[in-house]
Design an enzyme around this catalytic site. Structure first.
Site, PDB file in Angstrom:
ATOM      1  N   CYS A 252       2.165  -2.171   8.481  1.00 29.28           N
ATOM      2  CA  CYS A 252       0.796  -2.304   8.066  1.00 29.28           C
ATOM      3  C   CYS A 252       0.888  -3.201   6.923  1.00 29.28           C
ATOM      4  O   CYS A 252       0.085  -3.300   5.766  1.00 29.28           O
ATOM      5  CB  CYS A 252       0.303  -0.949   7.432  1.00 29.28           C
ATOM      6  SG  CYS A 252       0.818   0.519   8.452  1.00 29.28           S
ATOM      7  N   ALA A 253       0.989  -4.692   7.372  1.00 34.84           N
ATOM      8  CA  ALA A 253       1.248  -5.692   6.374  1.00 34.84           C
ATOM      9  C   ALA A 253       0.121  -6.482   5.948  1.00 34.84           C
ATOM     10  O   ALA A 253       0.008  -7.292   5.155  1.00 34.84           O
ATOM     11  CB  ALA A 253       2.524  -6.468   6.858  1.00 34.84           C
ATOM     12  N   ALA A 254      -0.960  -6.602   6.992  1.00 36.80           N
ATOM     13  CA  ALA A 254      -2.044  -7.561   6.798  1.00 36.80           C
ATOM     14  C   ALA A 254      -2.739  -7.163   5.391  1.00 36.80           C
ATOM     15  O   ALA A 254      -2.856  -5.983   5.096  1.00 36.80           O
ATOM     16  CB  ALA A 254      -3.043  -7.589   7.881  1.00 36.80           C
ATOM     17  N   GLY A 256      -1.270  -9.771   4.121  1.00 33.51           N
ATOM     18  CA  GLY A 256       0.091 -10.493   3.843  1.00 33.51           C
ATOM     19  C   GLY A 256       0.567 -10.629   2.389  1.00 33.51           C
ATOM     20  O   GLY A 256       1.723 -11.276   2.007  1.00 33.51           O
ATOM     21  N   LYS A 258       1.382  -8.512   0.098  1.00 36.54           N
ATOM     22  CA  LYS A 258       2.874  -7.998  -0.291  1.00 36.54           C
ATOM     23  C   LYS A 258       4.181  -8.633   0.442  1.00 36.54           C
ATOM     24  O   LYS A 258       5.192  -8.623  -0.047  1.00 36.54           O
ATOM     25  CB  LYS A 258       2.811  -6.411  -0.175  1.00 36.54           C
ATOM     26  CG  LYS A 258       1.801  -5.815  -0.943  1.00 36.54           C
ATOM     27  CD  LYS A 258       1.849  -4.057  -0.512  1.00 36.54           C
ATOM     28  CE  LYS A 258       0.544  -3.500  -1.227  1.00 36.54           C
ATOM     29  NZ  LYS A 258      -0.764  -3.957  -0.626  1.00 36.54           N
ATOM     30  N   ASP A 320       2.724   0.426   3.431  1.00 36.24           N
ATOM     31  CA  ASP A 320       1.357   0.548   2.747  1.00 36.24           C
ATOM     32  C   ASP A 320       0.417   1.288   3.928  1.00 36.24           C
ATOM     33  O   ASP A 320      -0.150   0.728   4.655  1.00 36.24           O
ATOM     34  CB  ASP A 320       1.084  -0.825   2.690  1.00 36.24           C
ATOM     35  CG  ASP A 320      -0.219  -0.910   1.680  1.00 36.24           C
ATOM     36  OD1 ASP A 320      -0.590   0.070   1.345  1.00 36.24           O
ATOM     37  OD2 ASP A 320      -0.673  -2.117   1.350  1.00 36.24           O
ATOM     38  N   CYS A 373      -3.519   2.688  -1.406  1.00 43.72           N
ATOM     39  CA  CYS A 373      -4.484   2.453  -2.371  1.00 43.72           C
ATOM     40  C   CYS A 373      -5.597   3.723  -2.563  1.00 43.72           C
ATOM     41  O   CYS A 373      -6.763   3.642  -2.842  1.00 43.72           O
ATOM     42  CB  CYS A 373      -5.202   1.045  -2.159  1.00 43.72           C
ATOM     43  SG  CYS A 373      -6.008   1.184  -0.629  1.00 43.72           S
TER      44      CYS A 373
END
Length: 433
Positions: A252-254, A256, A258, A320, A373
């Site tokens: 779930c990187a977008a 980018g 992190k 994330d 978050c």
């Protein structure tokens, strides 16, 4: 195009059509030629969303009869007028006249007199109406009743400070690229450009600007010296503790941020960045290109590794997880309108599915960092407590830190803590079997 008209249209799409402000705002502001008009419209839009429940309650008292549903854009225009009079330094005569004239530009000539009358009435009676709605917890807290109830249940000693923080403007925080410079050197560049800043305590790469600004005006932005990233989000790469030569999965990187920070901190990684949305995954590549970094970017669903995993286990996994985003309301005030109580159980289920799916991809002795978050306990410490109880080969790795609040599992940052967003982190390691 009139900035107040743009604001009314964007707000109508958020409130009536439940569309994301992040998707709407860029296109809406593009209709305005002048930077000052774009800034004015953005301030009104974000301000109305932050104060929506207060302004809406007051407007209900000001209207002699409810507006028809098909006139929702007029209602939004009225809210922009109330916000200007209540919270902005716009001269009252200008706020009233320009907002009334905007009704005509909306093609609602019949509403010119109504807007004028309502705003003039607010001028005379605002104190009385603000006092009257003080009994309305939703209006005074600025949060929908369901969210307020959850905050009171999860954070009985902190819910009031949380709701207050959520209605503040978030600072613009930068992450200094330590491959190219350091905090002291970059702050000197900012000072030379006339930009005031401060270092974030407890961080080795975070800088907070005194005033937000266009990123393209930042010294060295296009050369990769800095990125925009909240201080709480910057903790992810630190807590993941990747070492040279490791294989790392950023699920779930977008967009980018992190991913890039992990690579900035540790050379020699083999990193796979995953996201299920092709457009958002494209932003990962853009981020890495600007910073001169490289990783393998794949468009795939983290919950279904059989579709993309090559069978090699990872030393580190950053999850994330999709969440309610209740920790970043001050940056995304549309969450107050878009998020619904029934979303939480669905998100908790999705998080659990991804956690379980990715656990098999972690090497024995490896570490998974779970992050959200969110500030809601079902998504965070309850989620991790359940996971740990269901997996004999999982053990929590305690997070030591002066930041945030210790939880039954993991650690929670609340909105505004040390000028940071609300964030949750938990580390778990896979035991040798």
């Amino acid at each position: 195009m009139n900035s107040r008209v743009v604001a009314a249209h964007v707000l109508d799409q958020v409130v009536r059509a439940h569309r994301s402000l992040g998707m709407l705002l860029p296109g809406g502001l593009d209709e305005l030629d002048k930077a000052a008009d774009r800034a004015f419209a953005a301030e009104i839009i974000n301000g109305v969303l932050r104060d929506y429940y207060l302004l809406d309650a007051c407007l209900n008292r000001l209207l002699d009869k409810p507006l028809r549903r098909k006139e929702s854009v007029v209602r939004m225009l009225l809210l922009t007028g109330l916000y200007q009079l209540n919270a902005m330094r716009v001269p009252a005569y200008a706020a009233i006249k320009e907002t009334a004239d905007a009704a005509r530009d909306l093609g609602k000539s019949w509403a010119v007199g109504l807007v004028n009358a309502i705003l003039r009435r607010w001028q005379r009676e605002s104190d009385r109406h603000l006092l009257a709605v003080k009994k309305d917890a939703q209006a005074t807290s600025g949060h929908p009743q369901w969210m307020l109830g959850r905050l009171q249940q999860d954070w009985p000693e902190h819910w009031q400070s949380i709701t207050t923080a959520n209605r503040q403007r978030a600072p613009m925080t930068l992450r200094v690229n330590r491959l190219q410079t350091d905090v002291a050197s970059y702050r000197e560049q900012l000072a030379q450009a006339g930009i005031e800043s401060s270092a974030l305590s407890g961080s080795d790469c975070a800088v907070i600007l005194d005033r937000p600004m266009d990123v393209y005006q930042l010294p060295g932005f296009m050369q990769g010296l800095v990125s925009v990233q909240d201080g709480a989000a910057q903790l992810a790469a630190v807590l993941l503790d990747s070492q040279p030569g490791m294989t790392v999965l950023d699920a779930c990187a977008a967009p980018g941020g992190k991913t890039a920070h992990i690579l900035e901190r540790t050379a020699g990684l083999e990193l796979l960045a995953l996201d299920s949305d092709a457009q958002r995954a494209g932003r990962i590549n853009e981020t890495l290109e600007r910073l001169g970094l490289s990783a393998r970017v794949v468009v795939a669903d983290a919950a279904t590794p059989d579709d993309w995993w090559d069978g090699r286990q990872f030393d580190r996994i950053l999850l994330d997880a999709p969440c309610s985003a209740t920790g970043v309301i001050r940056r995304h005030p549309d969450i107050l309108l878009l998020r619904q109580d029934q979303d939480i159980d669905r998100l908790v289920q999705t998080q659990a599915e991804i956690l379980n799916a990715l656990w098999q991809l972690l090497k024995p002795g490896g570490i998974m960092l779970y992050a959200t978050c969110s500030i809601l306990k079902p998504e965070n410490e309850h989620q991790l407590t359940a996971f740990l109880s269901n997996h004999d080969d999982a053990k929590e790795v305690m997070i030591e830190g002066s930041w945030g609040h210790a939880a039954t599992a993991g650690r929670q940052i609340l909105p505004g803590d040390n000028n940071m967003d609300g964030f949750y982190y938990a580390r778990i390691t896979k035991l040798e079997q």
